[in-house]
Write a protein that holds these residues in place. Structure first.
Motif, short mmCIF file in Angstrom:
data_model
loop_
_atom_site.label_atom_id
_atom_site.label_comp_id
_atom_site.label_asym_id
_atom_site.label_seq_id
_atom_site.Cartn_x
_atom_site.Cartn_y
_atom_site.Cartn_z
N ASN A 85 3.11 -4.05 1.19
CA ASN A 85 4.48 -4.47 0.86
C ASN A 85 5.51 -3.56 1.53
N ASP A 86 5.19 -2.29 1.69
CA ASP A 86 6.07 -1.37 2.40
C ASP A 86 6.20 -1.78 3.87
N LEU A 87 5.07 -2.15 4.48
CA LEU A 87 5.05 -2.55 5.88
C LEU A 87 5.99 -3.72 6.16
N LEU A 88 6.12 -4.60 5.19
CA LEU A 88 6.91 -5.81 5.38
C LEU A 88 8.40 -5.60 5.18
N ARG A 89 8.79 -4.45 4.66
CA ARG A 89 10.21 -4.19 4.41
C ARG A 89 10.93 -3.79 5.69
N PRO A 90 12.24 -4.14 5.80
CA PRO A 90 12.98 -3.76 7.01
C PRO A 90 12.96 -2.26 7.28
N ARG A 91 13.11 -1.47 6.22
CA ARG A 91 13.08 -0.01 6.37
C ARG A 91 11.72 0.50 5.91
N PHE A 92 10.87 0.79 6.88
CA PHE A 92 9.52 1.26 6.59
C PHE A 92 9.37 2.68 7.11
N ASP A 93 8.91 3.57 6.25
CA ASP A 93 8.67 4.96 6.62
C ASP A 93 7.19 5.24 6.39
N ALA A 94 6.42 5.34 7.48
CA ALA A 94 4.98 5.52 7.36
C ALA A 94 4.64 6.82 6.65
N ASP A 95 5.40 7.89 6.94
CA ASP A 95 5.14 9.17 6.29
C ASP A 95 5.37 9.10 4.79
N GLU A 96 6.46 8.46 4.39
CA GLU A 96 6.75 8.34 2.96
C GLU A 96 5.69 7.52 2.24
N THR A 97 5.33 6.38 2.84
CA THR A 97 4.33 5.52 2.22
C THR A 97 3.00 6.25 2.10
N ALA A 98 2.56 6.88 3.19
CA ALA A 98 1.30 7.61 3.16
C ALA A 98 1.37 8.79 2.20
N GLY A 99 2.56 9.37 2.04
CA GLY A 99 2.72 10.48 1.10
C GLY A 99 2.42 10.07 -0.33
N HIS A 100 2.86 8.87 -0.70
CA HIS A 100 2.57 8.38 -2.05
C HIS A 100 1.06 8.14 -2.21
N LEU A 101 0.43 7.59 -1.18
CA LEU A 101 -1.01 7.37 -1.26
C LEU A 101 -1.75 8.70 -1.38
N GLU A 102 -1.35 9.68 -0.58
CA GLU A 102 -2.03 10.97 -0.62
C GLU A 102 -1.85 11.65 -1.97
N ALA A 103 -0.67 11.53 -2.55
CA ALA A 103 -0.45 12.14 -3.87
C ALA A 103 -1.41 11.55 -4.90
#
Length: 267
Positions: A85-103
């Motif tokens: 769902n993050d990928l599909l948003r206009p503003r996508f930040d790979a580092d931020e998204t991966a940061g939540h997964l890593e946490a």
């Protein structure tokens, strides 16, 4: 690892883990996590399973809304799949998204859970109109693999196999797996976890389709119909600040016993 005894499995995620595209006989979503739980129950008959996933959730939502309840259930196995769902948003930040997964990887593994996740397929091979998203998928997969390695998380590498982009594995909306797709995902995660009886047959290609794949103007017409039927309404919800998961809760928030296929002794 081989020999692990799984008694409490908790699934975290969004619509794919909730099971959209895979309706069961009651009309509700089944999904790959349910199918994985059934596979585990064959060899671990004491398994209890909870599914906290809710459609429409971003990785940040999964982190802030599902991690605490998951930890409270003291899982010895957890799956974490989010980010599409993050990928599909206009503003996508790979580092931020991966940061939540890593946490989530970090806290669940620190609590003693075996954690599994999976990589995402190249969406351009599912629908050509999504080609601009391909670099985003690659960027997120790269970060996801690195985070998983740091925390000893098992990764089902579905992105490496062309069969996962076969449209017969996907629902008409091309956003959610069809029943066959959910079954293949469950089998991929089972193999990554090295469950007894699992193997790599999930990655085998399907037989040639009965009807030819549209090309040329017919293919363009197919894409335009898909955009009008599914992409347009999805974008409309985003513009209105709405989500398919508004006012929805997890379908299976508590640990409940799982019956292995063919076993009617558990509810």
């Amino acid at each position: 690892m081989p020999g692990d005894e799984y008694l409490r499995y908790v699934a975290l995620g969004d619509s794919q883990t909730e099971g959209l595209g895979d309706g069961d006989h009651t009309g509700g979503p089944r999904g790959w996590a349910d199918r994985l739980a059934e596979r585990i129950a064959v060899h671990h008959p004491g398994l209890h399973y909870a599914n906290l996933a809710v459609r429409g959730r971003l990785a940040a939502d999964v982190h802030t809304q599902q991690l605490r309840p998951a930890l409270a259930l003291r899982p010895d196995l957890a799956t974490v799949v989010a980010g599409m769902n993050d990928l599909l948003r206009p503003r996508f930040d790979a580092d931020e998204t991966a940061g939540h997964l890593e946490a989530m990887f970090a806290e669940l593994t620190a609590a003693g859970a075996r954690v599994a996740t999976l990589t995402f397929p190249d969406v351009a091979r599912i629908t050509p109109l999504a080609r601009p998203l391909s670099p985003r998928v690659e960027a997120l997969n790269r970060r996801l693999r690195a985070a998983a390695e740091r925390h000893g998380v098992v990764v089902a590498e579905t992105a490496h196999h062309r069969v996962v982009t076969d449209q017969r594995l996907w629902s008409p909306d091309r956003l959610h797996a069809a029943p066959l797709g959910h079954e293949r995902i469950a089998a991929a995660v089972a193999e990554a976890l090295r469950l007894p009886g699992s193997d790599s047959s999930w990655a085998l290609p399907l037989p040639p389709p009965d009807t030819p794949v549209p090309v040329g103007w017919r293919a363009l017409g197919t894409e335009l119909r898909w955009a009008g039927s599914f992409l347009g309404p999805w974008l409309g919800r985003r513009l209105r600040g709405r989500s398919s998961g508004d006012n929805r809760v997890a379908k299976r928030p508590e640990l409940l016993p799982v019956a292995a296929p063919g076993d009617t002794s558990s509810p």
